[in-house]
Write a protein that holds these residues in place. Structure first.
Motif, short mmCIF file in Angstrom:
data_model
loop_
_atom_site.label_atom_id
_atom_site.label_comp_id
_atom_site.label_asym_id
_atom_site.label_seq_id
_atom_site.Cartn_x
_atom_site.Cartn_y
_atom_site.Cartn_z
N ILE A 87 0.94 -1.20 0.00
CA ILE A 87 -0.06 0.09 0.01
C ILE A 87 1.01 1.03 0.05
O ILE A 87 1.58 1.42 0.83
CB ILE A 87 -0.90 0.20 1.18
CG1 ILE A 87 -1.98 -1.34 1.28
CG2 ILE A 87 -1.66 1.53 1.20
CD1 ILE A 87 -2.73 -1.31 2.67
N PRO A 88 0.75 2.31 -1.03
CA PRO A 88 1.75 3.18 -1.20
C PRO A 88 1.64 4.12 0.27
O PRO A 88 0.49 4.37 0.75
CB PRO A 88 1.26 3.85 -2.41
CG PRO A 88 0.58 2.92 -3.07
CD PRO A 88 -0.14 2.02 -2.33
N PHE A 89 2.80 4.59 0.51
CA PHE A 89 2.66 5.39 1.66
C PHE A 89 2.60 4.88 3.16
O PHE A 89 3.38 4.58 4.15
CB PHE A 89 2.32 6.76 1.47
CG PHE A 89 2.77 7.43 0.27
CD1 PHE A 89 4.11 7.86 0.06
CD2 PHE A 89 1.86 7.68 -0.65
CE1 PHE A 89 4.49 8.57 -1.25
CE2 PHE A 89 2.24 8.27 -1.90
CZ PHE A 89 3.56 8.58 -2.19
N VAL A 90 1.43 4.56 3.08
CA VAL A 90 0.51 4.06 4.47
C VAL A 90 1.06 2.85 4.98
O VAL A 90 1.62 2.93 5.87
CB VAL A 90 -0.95 4.09 4.38
CG1 VAL A 90 -1.66 3.51 5.65
CG2 VAL A 90 -1.56 5.52 3.83
N GLY A 91 1.30 1.83 3.94
CA GLY A 91 1.76 0.60 4.40
C GLY A 91 3.31 0.57 5.00
O GLY A 91 3.59 -0.01 6.01
N ALA A 92 4.30 1.51 4.51
CA ALA A 92 5.38 1.35 5.14
C ALA A 92 5.41 2.17 6.26
O ALA A 92 5.98 1.80 7.26
CB ALA A 92 6.25 2.30 4.10
N ILE A 93 4.65 3.00 6.57
CA ILE A 93 4.54 3.87 7.96
C ILE A 93 4.01 2.82 8.94
O ILE A 93 4.47 2.86 10.03
CB ILE A 93 3.56 4.99 7.59
CG1 ILE A 93 4.38 6.18 6.72
CG2 ILE A 93 3.40 5.71 8.98
CD1 ILE A 93 3.52 7.25 6.33
N VAL A 94 2.99 2.40 8.45
CA VAL A 94 2.33 1.21 9.57
C VAL A 94 3.53 0.25 10.06
O VAL A 94 3.68 -0.21 11.13
CB VAL A 94 1.25 0.38 8.87
CG1 VAL A 94 0.64 -0.63 9.90
CG2 VAL A 94 0.20 1.50 8.71
N LEU A 95 4.22 -0.57 8.85
CA LEU A 95 5.28 -1.14 9.28
C LEU A 95 6.37 -0.88 10.15
O LEU A 95 6.83 -1.63 11.02
CB LEU A 95 5.84 -1.80 7.91
CG LEU A 95 4.89 -3.08 7.32
CD1 LEU A 95 5.65 -3.50 5.99
CD2 LEU A 95 4.55 -4.16 8.15
N ILE A 96 6.82 0.46 9.98
CA ILE A 96 7.91 1.07 10.63
C ILE A 96 7.24 1.11 12.16
O ILE A 96 8.20 0.90 13.05
CB ILE A 96 8.26 2.44 10.08
CG1 ILE A 96 9.07 2.23 8.98
CG2 ILE A 96 9.09 3.12 11.13
CD1 ILE A 96 9.35 3.42 8.05
N ILE A 97 5.97 1.82 12.22
CA ILE A 97 5.54 1.89 13.69
C ILE A 97 5.52 0.31 14.28
O ILE A 97 6.05 0.43 15.45
CB ILE A 97 4.20 2.52 13.35
CG1 ILE A 97 4.29 4.00 13.13
CG2 ILE A 97 3.39 2.26 15.02
CD1 ILE A 97 3.03 4.68 12.75
N TRP A 98 5.17 -0.48 13.79
CA TRP A 98 5.10 -2.01 14.41
C TRP A 98 6.52 -2.43 14.55
O TRP A 98 6.89 -3.02 15.62
CB TRP A 98 4.37 -2.91 13.30
CG TRP A 98 2.68 -2.78 13.36
CD1 TRP A 98 2.11 -2.05 14.19
CD2 TRP A 98 2.03 -3.24 12.32
NE1 TRP A 98 0.94 -2.27 13.79
CE2 TRP A 98 0.63 -3.18 12.81
CE3 TRP A 98 2.18 -4.38 11.26
CZ2 TRP A 98 -0.18 -3.63 12.02
CZ3 TRP A 98 1.15 -4.53 10.44
CH2 TRP A 98 -0.08 -4.31 10.89
N PHE A 99 7.44 -2.05 13.69
CA PHE A 99 8.63 -2.70 13.99
C PHE A 99 9.40 -1.90 14.98
O PHE A 99 10.50 -2.59 15.75
CB PHE A 99 9.59 -2.53 12.65
CG PHE A 99 9.20 -3.49 11.42
CD1 PHE A 99 8.62 -4.75 11.86
CD2 PHE A 99 9.58 -3.36 10.37
CE1 PHE A 99 8.18 -5.65 10.77
CE2 PHE A 99 9.05 -4.22 9.33
CZ PHE A 99 8.61 -5.28 9.53
N VAL A 100 9.08 -0.74 15.28
CA VAL A 100 9.67 0.04 16.39
C VAL A 100 9.16 -0.57 17.79
O VAL A 100 9.60 -0.05 18.64
CB VAL A 100 9.57 1.37 16.00
CG1 VAL A 100 9.65 2.25 17.37
CG2 VAL A 100 10.11 1.91 14.98
N GLY A 101 8.03 -1.03 17.70
CA GLY A 101 7.27 -1.47 18.84
C GLY A 101 7.86 -2.76 19.71
O GLY A 101 8.83 -3.13 19.15
#
Length: 110
Positions: A87-101
Motif C-alpha cells: 500500500i503506497p505510503f501508508v503501508g511502510a509507515i504502519v510497518l515502521i511503527i510496528w517494527f519499532v514497537g
C-alpha cells in the motif's frame, strides 16, 4: 545483541520464516544492509557498473524478508502483514511503527 551478532543470526536463518526476531536483531540487520548498500554503491561508482549493488540486493532479499516476518511474529502479527508494504505510503509507515514497537512476551509464535 550487537551488529555482528545480528548479521550472523539473520544469515544463519537465511530463509527461516518461523520463530521470532527481537527489535535489536531487526534494526541492526537493517543498519548492516544500509552500510553494505552504501559501500556497494561506492564500489559501483568506481567501476561504473552496477554489478555489486545488484548482486548484494538479490543476495540479501530473502534474509531481509525472513527477518521482517520473524519481527512481525515477535509483535504477535502474522508474517502476511508484510504485504501491507504494497500500500503506497501508508503501508511502510504502519510497518515502521510496528517494527519499532516492543515485543510481546507470550504469543503463538514462541
Amino acid at each position: 545483541m550487537n551488529l555482528q551478532e545480528a548479521v550472523r543470526s539473520v544469515l544463519s536463518q537465511y530463509a527461516g520464516f518461523t520463530g521470532r526476531a527481537r527489535r535489536s536483531e531487526y534494526w541492526f540487520w537493517t543498519l548492516a544492509v544500509l552500510i553494505a548498500s552504501v559501500l556497494g554503491r561506492i564500489v559501483d561508482g568506481i567501476i561504473n557498473v552496477p554489478l555489486f549493488t545488484v548482486v548484494l540486493g538479490l543476495g540479501l532479499l530473502v534474509p531481509g524478508i525472513a527477518v521482517a516476518v520473524r519481527r512481525l511474529h515477535d509483535i504477535s502479527k502474522s508474517g502476511w502483514f508484510l504485504l501491507i508494504a504494497l500500500i503506497p505510503f501508508v503501508g511502510a509507515i504502519v510497518l515502521i511503527i510496528w517494527f519499532v514497537g516492543d515485543s510481546h512476551p507470550d504469543n503463538e509464535y514462541g
